[in-house]
Design a protein around this motif. Structure first.
Motif, short mmCIF file in Angstrom:
data_model
loop_
_atom_site.label_atom_id
_atom_site.label_comp_id
_atom_site.label_asym_id
_atom_site.label_seq_id
_atom_site.Cartn_x
_atom_site.Cartn_y
_atom_site.Cartn_z
N ASN A 324 -7.87 2.52 7.97
CA ASN A 324 -7.35 3.14 6.75
C ASN A 324 -6.26 2.27 6.14
N GLU A 325 -5.94 2.52 4.86
CA GLU A 325 -4.98 1.67 4.14
C GLU A 325 -3.64 1.57 4.84
N ASP A 326 -3.16 2.69 5.37
CA ASP A 326 -1.84 2.71 6.00
C ASP A 326 -1.92 2.63 7.53
N GLU A 327 -3.09 2.33 8.05
CA GLU A 327 -3.28 2.34 9.51
C GLU A 327 -3.01 0.96 10.10
N GLU A 328 -2.15 0.94 11.13
CA GLU A 328 -1.88 -0.31 11.84
C GLU A 328 -2.98 -0.58 12.86
N PHE A 329 -3.27 -1.84 13.06
CA PHE A 329 -4.27 -2.20 14.08
C PHE A 329 -3.70 -3.35 14.91
N PRO A 330 -4.21 -3.56 16.12
CA PRO A 330 -3.67 -4.63 16.98
C PRO A 330 -3.87 -6.01 16.36
N VAL A 331 -2.90 -6.88 16.62
CA VAL A 331 -2.87 -8.19 15.96
C VAL A 331 -3.44 -9.26 16.88
N LEU A 332 -4.43 -9.97 16.36
CA LEU A 332 -5.00 -11.14 17.02
C LEU A 332 -4.93 -12.30 16.04
N LEU A 333 -4.31 -13.40 16.46
CA LEU A 333 -4.16 -14.57 15.59
C LEU A 333 -5.31 -15.55 15.80
N ASP A 334 -5.77 -16.13 14.72
CA ASP A 334 -6.85 -17.11 14.78
C ASP A 334 -6.48 -18.28 13.89
N ASN A 335 -6.04 -19.36 14.50
CA ASN A 335 -5.56 -20.52 13.74
C ASN A 335 -6.29 -21.78 14.17
N PRO A 336 -6.25 -22.83 13.34
CA PRO A 336 -6.84 -24.11 13.73
C PRO A 336 -6.20 -24.64 15.01
#
Length: 636
Positions: A324-336
């Motif tokens: 949802n618009e205001d829903e937080e989700f777990p953060v996974l970073l994907d970088n070069p």
């Protein structure tokens, strides 16, 4: 920018297939499981129950505890040299899980370790008692009387004891002056105490006792010992030797168990993953015949998750939803690959909010550039880059250590480039490709401040981007655009060529800020007051810019210390042994200089990101993406 998009996933499957499905999900390793305890308490879900495998988890915890004990015990007797970056044990999946059936072998190893450890504890206690008793007997070694014969007779009290040496003569005088019939024999004396054999007639007991109390007499008794003190000391030392022999035999038994160390390492990982597999079930909801999982999965892995479940069964229901618009989700970073090492800098501060910007891609060139400028010696850069590159290739470290070595490798490359630009080579100033900061410090300081302005402008720009992305176009214009105008105008006023243009830009920006920065207040007076006060924030910007002068200071420090090391080393030369000492001193000095300045560059480069750069736009407090997966400490 590089925060992975997530899908919320719901799975319903049969209880009869739960064990196989959970095992497959663990192997899949890409599902972040949500605890459904709160969800179950809602009225519409009141018929559901929390799933649980408590008994199995407790059993596995107990087995894992035994394995850890055995492993820690055996490790104390492993004489093989431990490598700093030891490679994990390669093991096939079949062999990996076969270790679960080796319960008898595991119990045998544990029982042997426990028995040896218990026996060691018993011997240690016995040895401690023997040593304490020998220590008590040592002062009485010259006493030829048998200890069991030192006891009261019908008319005479006989006792052993000691008092402080400095009071001995006073003690004797007090005893003799009391009129008591007494005999005092000094057996031995050490730094603090004098040890005495005292005999007195029964009739003088009260007089002797009074004097003893006055001089803090300490009575000594060896009730359970027979023979002289010296005989007992000899016997006890023989017992101590026997204990040492027994300890050596136990040590040999323990060393034979070292052969099971690899087996225990594999079993540790197997049991830990089996425990996790059963523990994760407490996050599920269940009915009599089904179970429910809610979680998060990276959008790109959604189809792979469905395929993984289909490998086990087709009797399941799965649904993917966008958050949802205001829903937080777990953060996974994907970088070069080049940016990945810098993720640790952000993670040490805070993961970005799931709805915010991942700063790593933008931060990387600044961090690496600042790191190199602070060390700024091409020779040091070569050493740092090559040594860390070799470590990455040969040792293949994972996790935080891998990121740290990658960061230092990038920093080494940057250090080489900036060192060549400024002419620094192992503390020797050669011809620079650009200029020597020691010869032109003002130019270096101005260059550092310009870099600071650029990074701060980028930070302000990222905040504007966030506002635009959120549809707050006016906020981007008023809160970032007008500050760009005002600050740029002030800086241009310092340049004669564009001073007039800068003056009008600054005035226009100031008027705009006064008119807009109090727009959230009620009443025109409050709006104007807040608008005027907002101009004071220019001092904060100036302070942030000045913080970048540390690039100049640390860069100079590296070169100066390197020069001092070379000068001191050259003073040692001139003879054969002097030249050898000179080489060792140079190696030590430059190694120390590299270490201390690399540490300083790491800390201060991080500080510039955390305080100056992140302060302009960064939103933290992101919750990490923690997938349910197979974890390993020892195996691969």
């Amino acid at each position: 920018m590089a925060i992975v998009k997530m899908k919320k996933v719901s799975i319903i499957a049969l209880q009869s297939e739960k064990e196989q499905l959970v095992k497959r999900l663990q192997k899949f390793g890409g599902l972040h499981v949500i605890d459904l305890e709160e969800w179950i308490t809602e009225d519409q879900n009141k018929d559901l129950l929390i799933d649980s495998e408590t008994d199995k988890v407790n059993q596995l915890e107990a087995e894992l505890s035994q394995v850890k004990f055995s492993y820690d015990f055996i490790s104390k007797y492993d004489k093989t040299k431990k490598k700093m970056f030891a490679q994990k044990i390669q093991v096939s999946e079949k062999d990996y899980y076969e270790n679960l059936n080796e319960k008898q072998k595991t119990n045998d190893i544990y029982e042997q370790c426990r028995a040896i450890d218990t026996k060691f504890a018993e011997l240690k206690n016995a040895e401690t008692k023997i040593n304490n008793l020998i220590q008590q007997l040592e002062p009485w070694k010259s006493l030829n009387t048998k200890l069991d014969s030192i006891k009261n007779t019908r008319n005479v009290n006989i006792m052993l004891g000691f008092i402080l040496t400095k009071y001995v003569e006073e003690f004797k005088d007090a005893i003799y002056n009391s009129g008591a019939e007494v005999n005092i024999e000094e057996i031995s004396t050490d730094k603090e105490n004098t040890y005495i054999l005292l005999m007195n007639h029964n009739s003088a007991e009260d007089k002797v006792s009074t004097v003893q109390k006055q001089f803090s007499w300490t009575k000594v008794a060896f009730n359970d010992l027979t023979g002289t003190a010296e005989e007992n000391i000899a016997r006890l030392r023989n017992e101590s030797s026997s204990i040492n022999v027994e300890k050596e035999e136990l040590t040999k038994k323990a060393e034979k168990l070292v052969q099971y160390k690899e087996f225990l390492e594999i079993l540790h990982d197997v049991l830990a993953n089996e425990r996790d597999k059963n523990a994760v079930v407490t996050n599920f909801a269940k009915t009599e015949k089904s179970f429910i999982i809610h979680g998060w999965v990276p959008e790109k892995q959604a189809s792979a998750l469905t395929a993984a479940l289909q490998e086990i069964t087709d009797r399941f229901w799965i649904q993917y939803e966008d958050p949802n618009e205001d829903e937080e989700f777990p953060v996974l970073l994907d970088n070069p690959v080049v940016v990945k090492p810098l993720e640790m800098i952000t993670e040490q501060y805070s993961l970005p909010n799931s709805r915010a910007i991942d700063p790593n891609l933008i931060m990387t060139p600044f961090f690496v550039m600042f790191f190199g400028m602070m060390v700024s010696d091409a020779g040091y850069g070569i050493v740092l880059a090559i040594s860390t590159a070799i470590a990455l290739i040969v040792l293949k470290p994972q996790g935080g250590m891998g990121k740290m070595l990658g960061l230092l490798c990038l920093g080494g490359i940057s250090t080489f480039i900036w060192g060549a630009m400024f002419g620094g080579w192992f503390g020797v100033n050669l011809r620079p490709l650009w200029f020597n900061p020691l010869d032109n410090p003002l130019k270096m300081l101005i260059f550092c401040l310009i870099l600071g302005v650029i990074q701060l402008y980028v930070g302000i720009g990222l905040q504007a981007y966030k506002n635009i992305r959120a549809g707050k176009y006016l906020d981007a214009i008023f809160d970032q655009g007008l500050w760009y105008l005002f600050l740029s105008g002030l800086m241009m006023m310092a340049l004669p060529q564009v001073a007039v243009i800068g003056k009008y830009m600054a005035i226009g920006g100031a008027i705009g800020l006064i008119a807009t920065q109090g727009r959230s207040e009620k009443g025109i007076i409050k709006k104007l007051i807040n608008g005027v006060l907002s101009l004071y924030n220019v001092t904060g910007f100036l302070g942030d810019v000045l913080s970048y002068s540390r690039l100049f200071a640390l860069g100079l420090a590296t070169g100066v210390i390197g020069t001092v090391v070379n000068a001191m080393s050259s003073m040692l030369g001139g003879s054969f042994f002097g030249n050898i000492l000179m080489v060792f001193f140079m190696i030590f000095g430059h190694t120390f200089n590299i270490a201390i300045n690399v540490l300083g560059a790491y800390v201060h480069s991080s500080r510039l990101q955390y305080v100056e750069f992140f302060g302009k736009f960064f939103e933290g407090d992101g919750k990490p993406f923690v997938p349910f997966r197979t974890l390993s400490k020892y195996t691969k």
